[in-house]
Design an enzyme around this catalytic site. Sequence first.
Site, PDB file in Angstrom:
ATOM      1  CB  THR A 120      -4.762 -78.336 -26.856  1.00  0.00           C
ATOM      2  OG1 THR A 120      -5.453 -78.739 -28.033  1.00  0.00           O
ATOM      3  CG2 THR A 120      -4.340 -76.876 -27.031  1.00  0.00           C
ATOM      4  CG  ASP A 121      -4.763 -81.993 -30.947  1.00  0.00           C
ATOM      5  OD1 ASP A 121      -5.476 -81.053 -30.528  1.00  0.00           O
ATOM      6  OD2 ASP A 121      -5.240 -82.977 -31.552  1.00  0.00           O
ATOM      7  CD  GLU A 122      -8.065 -76.769 -30.984  1.00  0.00           C
ATOM      8  OE1 GLU A 122      -8.071 -75.547 -31.201  1.00  0.00           O
ATOM      9  OE2 GLU A 122      -9.079 -77.392 -30.669  1.00  0.00           O
ATOM     10  CE1 TYR A 162      -8.193 -73.608 -25.544  1.00  0.00           C
ATOM     11  CE2 TYR A 162      -7.970 -74.753 -27.643  1.00  0.00           C
ATOM     12  CZ  TYR A 162      -7.925 -74.765 -26.258  1.00  0.00           C
ATOM     13  OH  TYR A 162      -7.611 -75.932 -25.591  1.00  0.00           O
ATOM     14  CE  LYS A 166      -4.272 -74.984 -23.248  1.00  0.00           C
ATOM     15  NZ  LYS A 166      -4.512 -75.124 -21.783  1.00  0.00           N
TER      16      LYS A 166
HETATM   17  P1  NAD Z   1     -13.546 -76.627 -19.505  1.00  0.00           P
HETATM   18  O1  NAD Z   1     -13.844 -75.351 -20.209  1.00  0.00           O
HETATM   19  O2  NAD Z   1     -14.602 -77.666 -19.399  1.00  0.00           O
HETATM   20  O3  NAD Z   1     -13.052 -76.307 -18.010  1.00  0.00           O
HETATM   21  C1  NAD Z   1     -12.196 -75.257 -17.700  1.00  0.00           C
HETATM   22  C2  NAD Z   1     -12.269 -75.014 -16.188  1.00  0.00           C
HETATM   23  O4  NAD Z   1     -11.346 -73.960 -15.866  1.00  0.00           O
HETATM   24  C3  NAD Z   1     -13.644 -74.568 -15.694  1.00  0.00           C
HETATM   25  O5  NAD Z   1     -13.999 -75.284 -14.527  1.00  0.00           O
HETATM   26  C4  NAD Z   1     -13.458 -73.091 -15.371  1.00  0.00           C
HETATM   27  O6  NAD Z   1     -14.300 -72.620 -14.325  1.00  0.00           O
HETATM   28  C5  NAD Z   1     -11.988 -73.046 -14.980  1.00  0.00           C
HETATM   29  N1  NAD Z   1     -11.383 -71.715 -15.173  1.00  0.00           N
HETATM   30  C6  NAD Z   1     -11.470 -70.933 -16.284  1.00  0.00           C
HETATM   31  N2  NAD Z   1     -10.825 -69.780 -16.063  1.00  0.00           N
HETATM   32  C7  NAD Z   1     -10.311 -69.837 -14.812  1.00  0.00           C
HETATM   33  C8  NAD Z   1      -9.536 -68.942 -14.023  1.00  0.00           C
HETATM   34  N3  NAD Z   1      -9.161 -67.757 -14.500  1.00  0.00           N
HETATM   35  N4  NAD Z   1      -9.175 -69.322 -12.784  1.00  0.00           N
HETATM   36  C9  NAD Z   1      -9.556 -70.541 -12.279  1.00  0.00           C
HETATM   37  N5  NAD Z   1     -10.302 -71.414 -12.978  1.00  0.00           N
HETATM   38  C10 NAD Z   1     -10.672 -71.068 -14.236  1.00  0.00           C
HETATM   39  O7  NAD Z   1     -12.243 -77.190 -20.222  1.00  0.00           O
HETATM   40  P2  NAD Z   1     -11.772 -78.694 -20.458  1.00  0.00           P
HETATM   41  O8  NAD Z   1     -12.331 -79.176 -21.733  1.00  0.00           O
HETATM   42  O9  NAD Z   1     -11.982 -79.468 -19.215  1.00  0.00           O
HETATM   43  O10 NAD Z   1     -10.204 -78.465 -20.690  1.00  0.00           O
HETATM   44  C11 NAD Z   1      -9.291 -78.507 -19.606  1.00  0.00           C
HETATM   45  C12 NAD Z   1      -7.898 -78.237 -20.125  1.00  0.00           C
HETATM   46  O11 NAD Z   1      -7.534 -79.218 -21.097  1.00  0.00           O
HETATM   47  C13 NAD Z   1      -7.732 -76.890 -20.816  1.00  0.00           C
HETATM   48  O12 NAD Z   1      -6.482 -76.358 -20.454  1.00  0.00           O
HETATM   49  C14 NAD Z   1      -7.773 -77.234 -22.303  1.00  0.00           C
HETATM   50  O13 NAD Z   1      -7.022 -76.298 -23.047  1.00  0.00           O
HETATM   51  C15 NAD Z   1      -7.127 -78.597 -22.306  1.00  0.00           C
HETATM   52  N6  NAD Z   1      -7.521 -79.510 -23.392  1.00  0.00           N
HETATM   53  C16 NAD Z   1      -8.844 -79.746 -23.649  1.00  0.00           C
HETATM   54  C17 NAD Z   1      -9.199 -80.660 -24.650  1.00  0.00           C
HETATM   55  C18 NAD Z   1     -10.650 -80.997 -24.943  1.00  0.00           C
HETATM   56  O14 NAD Z   1     -10.919 -81.735 -25.876  1.00  0.00           O
HETATM   57  N7  NAD Z   1     -11.614 -80.499 -24.178  1.00  0.00           N
HETATM   58  C19 NAD Z   1      -8.189 -81.300 -25.386  1.00  0.00           C
HETATM   59  C20 NAD Z   1      -6.851 -81.027 -25.102  1.00  0.00           C
HETATM   60  C21 NAD Z   1      -6.542 -80.123 -24.099  1.00  0.00           C
HETATM   61  O1  TDX Z   2     -21.642 -76.738 -33.640  1.00  0.00           O
HETATM   62  C1  TDX Z   2     -20.551 -77.226 -34.039  1.00  0.00           C
HETATM   63  N1  TDX Z   2     -20.456 -77.684 -35.314  1.00  0.00           N
HETATM   64  C2  TDX Z   2     -19.319 -78.201 -35.845  1.00  0.00           C
HETATM   65  O2  TDX Z   2     -19.284 -78.592 -37.020  1.00  0.00           O
HETATM   66  C3  TDX Z   2     -19.383 -77.335 -33.189  1.00  0.00           C
HETATM   67  C4  TDX Z   2     -19.430 -76.839 -31.761  1.00  0.00           C
HETATM   68  C5  TDX Z   2     -18.236 -77.867 -33.723  1.00  0.00           C
HETATM   69  N2  TDX Z   2     -18.190 -78.275 -35.016  1.00  0.00           N
HETATM   70  C6  TDX Z   2     -16.922 -78.820 -35.554  1.00  0.00           C
HETATM   71  C7  TDX Z   2     -15.708 -77.930 -35.392  1.00  0.00           C
HETATM   72  C8  TDX Z   2     -14.568 -78.916 -35.236  1.00  0.00           C
HETATM   73  O3  TDX Z   2     -14.107 -79.310 -36.517  1.00  0.00           O
HETATM   74  O4  TDX Z   2     -16.611 -79.995 -34.782  1.00  0.00           O
HETATM   75  C9  TDX Z   2     -15.197 -80.120 -34.544  1.00  0.00           C
HETATM   76  C10 TDX Z   2     -14.943 -80.166 -33.049  1.00  0.00           C
HETATM   77  O5  TDX Z   2     -15.270 -78.893 -32.519  1.00  0.00           O
HETATM   78  P1  TDX Z   2     -15.104 -78.557 -30.957  1.00  0.00           P
HETATM   79  O6  TDX Z   2     -15.857 -79.556 -30.170  1.00  0.00           O
HETATM   80  O7  TDX Z   2     -15.425 -77.109 -30.795  1.00  0.00           O
HETATM   81  O8  TDX Z   2     -13.563 -78.870 -30.725  1.00  0.00           O
HETATM   82  P2  TDX Z   2     -12.214 -78.283 -31.370  1.00  0.00           P
HETATM   83  O9  TDX Z   2     -12.424 -76.966 -32.000  1.00  0.00           O
HETATM   84  O10 TDX Z   2     -11.627 -79.367 -32.221  1.00  0.00           O
HETATM   85  O11 TDX Z   2     -11.322 -78.071 -30.035  1.00  0.00           O
HETATM   86  C11 TDX Z   2     -11.336 -79.080 -29.002  1.00  0.00           C
HETATM   87  O12 TDX Z   2     -10.210 -79.901 -29.049  1.00  0.00           O
HETATM   88  C12 TDX Z   2      -8.986 -79.403 -28.609  1.00  0.00           C
HETATM   89  C13 TDX Z   2     -11.466 -78.465 -27.599  1.00  0.00           C
HETATM   90  O13 TDX Z   2     -12.563 -77.579 -27.578  1.00  0.00           O
HETATM   91  C14 TDX Z   2     -10.229 -77.756 -27.176  1.00  0.00           C
HETATM   92  O14 TDX Z   2     -10.334 -77.282 -25.837  1.00  0.00           O
HETATM   93  C15 TDX Z   2      -9.081 -78.707 -27.276  1.00  0.00           C
HETATM   94  O15 TDX Z   2      -7.895 -78.023 -27.006  1.00  0.00           O
END
Ligand code: NAD
Ligand code: TDX
Length: 337
Positions: A126-128, A151, A155
């Site tokens: 992730t970019d985080e 988190y 990562k």
């Molecule tokens: P999500 O939370 O929706 O899904 C995570 C999945 O992993 C779930 O299905 C969960 O059951 C499974 N999981 C968790 N722990 C596990 C374990 N110990 N063994 C097997 N399975 C397990 O997450 P997402 O948003 O789909 O993110 C997927 C990946 O992409 C993550 O690695 C996250 O860090 C990365 N990512 C997410 C975002 C975003 O905006 N959501 C952005 C950049 C990177």
């Molecule tokens: O209730 C809320 N109110 C609010 O102001 C929530 C849930 C979020 N926010 C703000 C926090 C952040 O500035 O919105 C922005 C986005 O929040 P999230 O959806 O929680 O995302 P973020 O914290 O940016 O992280 C996401 O992007 C990178 C994903 O959850 C990560 O898994 C990914 O790695």
Amino acid sequence: MKNILVTGGAGFIGSNFINHILKERDDYFIVNLDKLTYAGNLENLKESENNPNYVFIKGDILNNELVNYIFEKYKIKYVINFAAESHVDRSILGAEVFYRTNVIGTNVLLETARRFEVERFLQVSTDEVYGSLGPTGLFTESTPISPNSPYSSSKAAADLMVQAYYHTYGMPVLITRCSNNYGPFQFPEKLIPLMIINTLNNKKLPVYGDGLNVRDWIYVIDHNKAVDLVLEKGKVGEVYNIGATNEMRNIDIIKLILKYLNKGEELIEYVKDRPGHDRRYAIDSSKIQNELGWKPEFSFESAIQFTIDWYLKNQSWWERIISGDYIKYYNEQYQNK
Ligand code: NAD
Ligand code: TDX
């Protein structure tokens, strides 16, 4: 046939990956290993469940024996590790499971992949991991890692470990670092689905701090196409940033959702800020664009409308979620704000 282990394939991004890829290609056999935590949902995979090129296994990436069995039985040659605890706010409430799954779990996969001499191991990061930006500048692949939340630190730890396996053992690893995703099947703890669902339910929209934090949004299918491309064509040992150059302030996204759903701004409620809240993320994705020829295909304007419409049409999907353990999480996260 390429035998791929996809972990976390029942979550938001992983399920979109599997559904999309099985429609696009017939040369992948996908084994989906997912623990089905609160975030994993087999309903996301309905359209893929009977595909002959797909099998689901419920299990934990921390389970050494199970992971070993899967590599052996399915002759796994490619790994895409999506499995993770993924929500920043939950990592602030309790960090341990984040380090277990995101760090030790990745180590179990890496060790097994090393023993079985896989051809490619792609770590979905992730970019985080880069930390927070000021008002200007972009994250490039050479921006130093500087994570701020439990988190993102988990990562980042996984990224460093993956790179160490490249340098030490010559393992064919790849890392992708994507910005914030949106689209169907996203769990409603994340900003966009949470705000859509609260708006539909006439519930308050909790904006952390001043609402001016900036995120760089990408449609989930654009992310997944990039992951597929890096798996196939990426140079081993390299990191690829993925982003669609679409920076937005949180408050502007919330107002856009309200407008689209014909609701008034009185639902907006400014609440206590997230501790350690990163101010701004913005991705420079020129490396993957120039070296691998990827570019985002979806415009934010149309993909966000499609996403809101998806939540309108799939009310039963999210109603089942928000009637369960979600209530407990929601109250804990938002009660004292
Ligand atoms: P999500 O939370 O929706 O899904 C995570 C999945 O992993 C779930 O299905 C969960 O059951 C499974 N999981 C968790 N722990 C596990 C374990 N110990 N063994 C097997 N399975 C397990 O997450 P997402 O948003 O789909 O993110 C997927 C990946 O992409 C993550 O690695 C996250 O860090 C990365 N990512 C997410 C975002 C975003 O905006 N959501 C952005 C950049 C990177
Ligand atoms: O209730 C809320 N109110 C609010 O102001 C929530 C849930 C979020 N926010 C703000 C926090 C952040 O500035 O919105 C922005 C986005 O929040 P999230 O959806 O929680 O995302 P973020 O914290 O940016 O992280 C996401 O992007 C990178 C994903 O959850 C990560 O898994 C990914 O790695």
